[in-house]
Each structure stands twice: as C-alpha cells, then as structure tokens.
Design a protein around this motif. Structure first.
Motif, mmCIF file in Angstrom:
data_model
loop_
_atom_site.group_PDB
_atom_site.id
_atom_site.type_symbol
_atom_site.label_atom_id
_atom_site.label_comp_id
_atom_site.label_asym_id
_atom_site.label_seq_id
_atom_site.Cartn_x
_atom_site.Cartn_y
_atom_site.Cartn_z
ATOM 1 N N GLN A 243 36.312 51.555 57.185
ATOM 2 C CA GLN A 243 37.269 51.430 55.953
ATOM 3 C C GLN A 243 38.153 50.459 55.799
ATOM 4 O O GLN A 243 38.639 50.385 54.723
ATOM 5 C CB GLN A 243 38.054 52.804 56.485
ATOM 6 N N GLU A 244 38.167 49.249 56.730
ATOM 7 C CA GLU A 244 38.729 48.027 56.260
ATOM 8 C C GLU A 244 38.160 47.372 55.200
ATOM 9 O O GLU A 244 38.744 46.341 54.548
ATOM 10 C CB GLU A 244 38.927 47.156 57.467
ATOM 11 N N ARG A 245 36.922 47.864 54.535
ATOM 12 C CA ARG A 245 36.205 47.291 53.529
ATOM 13 C C ARG A 245 36.639 47.566 52.172
ATOM 14 O O ARG A 245 36.394 46.934 51.227
ATOM 15 C CB ARG A 245 34.764 47.297 53.747
ATOM 16 N N TYR A 246 37.648 48.459 52.384
ATOM 17 C CA TYR A 246 38.337 48.840 50.880
ATOM 18 C C TYR A 246 38.744 47.508 50.123
ATOM 19 O O TYR A 246 38.576 47.561 48.852
ATOM 20 C CB TYR A 246 39.271 50.108 51.067
ATOM 21 N N VAL A 247 39.470 46.821 51.010
ATOM 22 C CA VAL A 247 40.051 45.967 50.310
ATOM 23 C C VAL A 247 39.063 44.631 49.628
ATOM 24 O O VAL A 247 38.930 44.153 48.740
ATOM 25 C CB VAL A 247 41.074 44.681 51.076
ATOM 26 N N GLU A 248 37.984 44.536 50.544
ATOM 27 C CA GLU A 248 36.904 43.482 50.176
ATOM 28 C C GLU A 248 36.129 44.355 48.943
ATOM 29 O O GLU A 248 35.742 43.417 47.989
ATOM 30 C CB GLU A 248 35.824 43.597 51.299
ATOM 31 N N VAL A 249 35.628 45.661 49.012
ATOM 32 C CA VAL A 249 35.170 46.271 47.683
ATOM 33 C C VAL A 249 35.885 45.988 46.433
ATOM 34 O O VAL A 249 35.610 45.985 45.435
ATOM 35 C CB VAL A 249 34.795 47.645 48.028
ATOM 36 N N ARG A 250 37.253 46.399 46.399
ATOM 37 C CA ARG A 250 38.202 46.318 45.406
ATOM 38 C C ARG A 250 38.186 44.907 44.947
ATOM 39 O O ARG A 250 38.039 44.776 43.645
ATOM 40 C CB ARG A 250 39.599 46.949 45.656
ATOM 41 N N ASP A 251 38.314 44.072 45.493
ATOM 42 C CA ASP A 251 38.259 42.662 45.049
ATOM 43 C C ASP A 251 36.946 42.328 44.461
ATOM 44 O O ASP A 251 36.897 41.623 43.538
ATOM 45 C CB ASP A 251 38.459 41.452 46.431
ATOM 46 N N THR A 252 35.797 42.853 44.922
ATOM 47 C CA THR A 252 34.443 42.577 44.735
ATOM 48 C C THR A 252 34.415 43.160 43.094
ATOM 49 O O THR A 252 33.713 42.745 42.342
ATOM 50 C CB THR A 252 33.293 43.134 45.481
ATOM 51 N N VAL A 253 34.880 44.378 43.123
ATOM 52 C CA VAL A 253 34.881 44.946 41.571
ATOM 53 C C VAL A 253 35.832 43.992 40.597
ATOM 54 O O VAL A 253 35.507 43.953 39.501
ATOM 55 C CB VAL A 253 35.468 46.288 41.841
ATOM 56 N N ARG A 254 36.960 43.849 41.185
ATOM 57 C CA ARG A 254 37.747 42.910 40.096
ATOM 58 C C ARG A 254 37.173 41.651 39.605
ATOM 59 O O ARG A 254 37.038 41.384 38.548
ATOM 60 C CB ARG A 254 38.941 42.535 40.994
ATOM 61 N N ARG A 255 36.263 41.033 40.565
ATOM 62 C CA ARG A 255 35.667 39.726 40.301
ATOM 63 C C ARG A 255 34.460 40.068 39.240
ATOM 64 O O ARG A 255 34.340 39.544 38.377
ATOM 65 C CB ARG A 255 35.088 39.222 41.623
ATOM 66 N N ALA A 256 33.621 41.262 39.555
ATOM 67 C CA ALA A 256 32.757 41.375 38.661
ATOM 68 C C ALA A 256 33.015 41.672 37.239
ATOM 69 O O ALA A 256 32.400 41.593 36.229
ATOM 70 C CB ALA A 256 32.140 42.652 39.301
ATOM 71 N N ALA A 257 34.373 42.363 37.055
ATOM 72 C CA ALA A 257 34.860 42.623 35.786
ATOM 73 C C ALA A 257 35.450 41.448 35.054
ATOM 74 O O ALA A 257 35.644 41.613 33.958
ATOM 75 C CB ALA A 257 35.943 43.704 35.978
#
Length: 426
Positions: free
Chosen positions: A298-312
């Motif tokens: 679950q620590e990957r939430y920060v990583e996934v959110r950042d990835t979504v922001r970069r993709a957008a």
C-alpha cells in the motif's frame, strides 16, 4: 422483550463494556458453570464434539439466511436471526449497533483476555455481482460467515465452564459498502469492550477443508481519482489518457476460468507476479477520466498517484484530483497469522493450511482492515470449493457462487478452538 428494554440493554452493554462484565454480569448458565468448578482449558476434542452436534442446524441456518439476502445497511432480518440465536445460546446481546450490527458477549468462567470474532452479514448488491444481477445475493459467502460465527458462539457457550476470558462476537453490517466496520468502531465496541485482538474467516476458492493464511498480506485497499481536461479535443484526449493510464496495470481483470486459476496459483507463489502489483481501471466520460486502482504494497499509493499526474501533464488543462485518502489495505500481522497456522495444522491436520504470498484477490478490498489498524488479529481464507467444481462456484461475487457447506463445520471447529486459545493466552 420490549423494544425500549432491548435498546436499554444495548446501551448498557456498550457503555459498561468489559467493566460491567468484570464486576459480575451474569449470563444464562453462569451459575451452573461456577458450581461445576474449573475443569481445565477448552480442548479441541470437546470443540469437535460440540460442532458435530450442531453442524446440520448451522447448515439449515445458512440456507435460511441465503434465501433472504439483504443489501448493505438493510440487514434487519439477518440481524434479528443472529440476535435470537445468540440469546438462545446464553450470550449478552446488543442490537442496532452501528446500524444493524449485533454484538454478543460471552464471559468465561475464569479470568483471561478479551478476544473478538467478526462475521459480516450483508449480501452483494446487484451492481457488484460479476455481470451484474437482478437483486442482492449471497455470492460472497457472508451467509456462511454468519452461520460460522453463530456456531462458534454456541460451541463456546456450551464449553463455558472451561473457557477463560471473554469472547466478543461482532456481526457486522455493510461490509460490501466498506462502511460497517467504521460504524462499529465509531460506536466504541473496541474500546468499551476492551477488545485486545480480533479474528475473521472469509470464503475463498481453495479446496474445502483447506485454509489460506495471510501472514504479512491480506487484501489491497483502494484509491480513486479524476482527471479533468479542457480544450477543443478534450473528449478525444480523455480517451487517449484513459488508455495510457489503463496500461499502468500489471494485472488484468480475469476473463476466463483459466485466468482465475492462474491468479489463485500466483497468490501462493513466493515472490510471484502478485508480490507487487497495480490493478487499475481508467474510464473516459466526456472530458474526464475516472481512475480507480488497487496496489500492493500500500505504500505504492504515492508512487501511483505521481505516475497518474505525470501522465496527465502533457494534456491541455489537465487537472488531477484525488479527493480522499486511499482506503487502507488489510495487512495481517505475521506473528498472529503464523500462530494460527501452527494451531490449525496441529489441531486439524498438517496439510490444512496453504500460505499466501500476495494480497488476494488483487481486485477486492475489505473493511476488516480498519480493525487491524487498531488491534492485532488474523484474517484467513476458508476453502469452500467442492472437489471437481468450477472455480467460479467458490470465487466470491460470481453469480454461480455455491460454497461447499461442509466448510461451515470446519470453520467452526477451527475458530472456536482458536478463540478459546486466544482468550486463555497469557
């Protein structure tokens, strides 16, 4: 008993909690137990004998609950059945706790620890059934869970002269909506009853008679966000971005029974494909993209959110919002799960337990996580797959879910012995 008196009992039970029990609250049968004197701790042989005596009655009880499924937050009839059964067994019962929750308290004849057992009662809403369904249905096994919880209470009530400590039974509403555990916690059941640890079973696609332990694992949480786009090509851009974000998923939704079998096998593989994963769905609607995902750890939430922001970022006017904190993952403490695994193998057989090495299933969550964030405990899968049956008959939320009812007695044997051991533990 009149409704006002019943409500007064519920208030007294919750507000007085363990303190009232310690001061000498009397259950039906307490006098007989005291007269009999201390006979030593609860033995598995006694648990097995009591379970055998009521096994068929529990199967009939499960069938009755199954015929009357109630959606999350609407468990009136189921709660009434549970309260009736617990009172008949001699427990002190509180109703209407956190909605339609039922809390039963059984105090042993000797001092000890206070340990809870959770059983969820609600059925799956139509929209959450694979392929959708016409009405709520018990296709997640909560009818089995409720029957097992009642069975554990009945067995330990019969063995009360040998029981140390206090067993608390939490029959929880609204698990499917991820709101029932929060409601019981907000009602104060953990603190006011002095609960020191909590345990639960959940039906799973493993052979009947087999358990799957979750030491250090459990079930993933969930996070949701939205990307709003602007500009003349915003609708097309939303479709492209949704496809990009969907490609972030490392595990795909199963499409065939073979896919389900592979996921089950992967969950039992050390350092396998599900040791780390992202299960993500992105949907474009007009100029917006809705994102819903689960990940592990679950620590990957920060990583996934950042990835979504970069993709957008490359898209015109992209505004990314994650309006709430992620719902937490269910992480089962390793120490407690290993203790339970050893006990099950000792009491029920050396090949009783399969150890999972991944959060399972990767597409589902559980609000039992909220309890484990406050007190230690275990969350274990109970195999309900009939030999030779299709995997969908034991995989929750599929419309042909049909658990092997022999699992009910097996679950009662396992959990009654385990709860008795934990209330007795120093």
């Amino acid at each position: 008993m009149s409704r006002p008196v019943e409500r007064a009992l519920a208030r007294r039970t919750l507000l007085a909690g363990a303190a009232a029990a310690a001061a000498g609250t009397v259950w039906a049968g307490a006098g007989r137990a005291a007269a009999a004197g201390w006979r030593g701790p609860v033995r598995q042989a006694a648990v097995d004998a009591e379970t055998a005596r009521i096994r068929q009655a529990l199967i009939e009880l499960r069938r009755d609950i199954h015929r009357h499924p109630e959606a999350p937050g609407q468990e009136r009839r189921t709660a009434a059945v549970v309260a009736r059964e617990l009172r008949a067994a001699g427990l002190t019962v509180a109703t209407e706790v956190g909605g339609h929750g039922v809390v039963g308290v059984l105090r042993g004849s000797r001092p000890g620890r206070t340990v809870a057992y959770r059983a969820d009662m609600d059925a799956v809403p139509p929209t959450d059934i694979v392929g959708t369904g016409p009405a709520p249905a018990h296709v997640c096994g909560h009818d089995v869970h409720t029957a097992i919880g009642i069975g554990v209470a009945r067995v330990l009530a019969r063995l009360r002269p040998r029981l140390s400590g206090t067993a608390v039974f939490l029959f929880q509403p609204a698990e499917e909506s991820l709101s029932g555990a929060r409601a019981l916690i907000d009602a104060g059941v953990l603190e006011r009853l002095g609960i020191e640890e909590i345990h639960a079973l959940h039906c799973g696609p493993f052979p009947v008679g087999r358990f799957a332990s979750t030491a250090g694992y459990g079930m993933p949480g969930q996070d949701k966000g939205e990307v709003a786009l602007t500009g003349p090509d915003a609708v097309d851009a939303a479709r492209r971005l949704a496809a990009e974000l969907g490609a972030l998923a490392t595990v795909a939704l199963p499409q065939t029974p073979a896919d389900l079998e592979r996921i089950i096998a992967d969950a039992q593989t050390p350092d396998g494909p599900l040791a780390r994963f992202v299960a993500l769905r992105a949907t474009a609607q007009e100029a917006k993209v809705s994102v819903s995902y689960r990940c592990w750890p679950q620590e990957r939430y920060v990583e996934v959110r950042d990835t979504v922001r970069r993709a957008a970022m490359p898209y015109t006017g992209a505004e990314v919002r994650f309006p709430t904190e992620p719902f937490p993952a269910l992480v089962c403490p390793e120490h407690d799960a290993h203790l339970l695994t050893r006990r099950l193998r000792r009491a029920l057989g050396p090949h009783t337990v399969t150890e999972l090495h991944a959060a399972f299933p990767p597409f589902s969550g559980e609000d039992f996580a909220l309890y484990l964030n406050r007190v230690p405990g275990t969350y274990t899968f109970l195999g309900v797959r009939t030999p030779g049956a299709p995997v969908t008959t034991s995989y929750p939320h599929f419309p042909d879910f049909l658990p092997d009812e022999r699992a009910i007695g097996i679950g009662v044997r396992a959990m009654a012995g385990w709860i008795a051991e934990r209330t007795h533990a120093a």
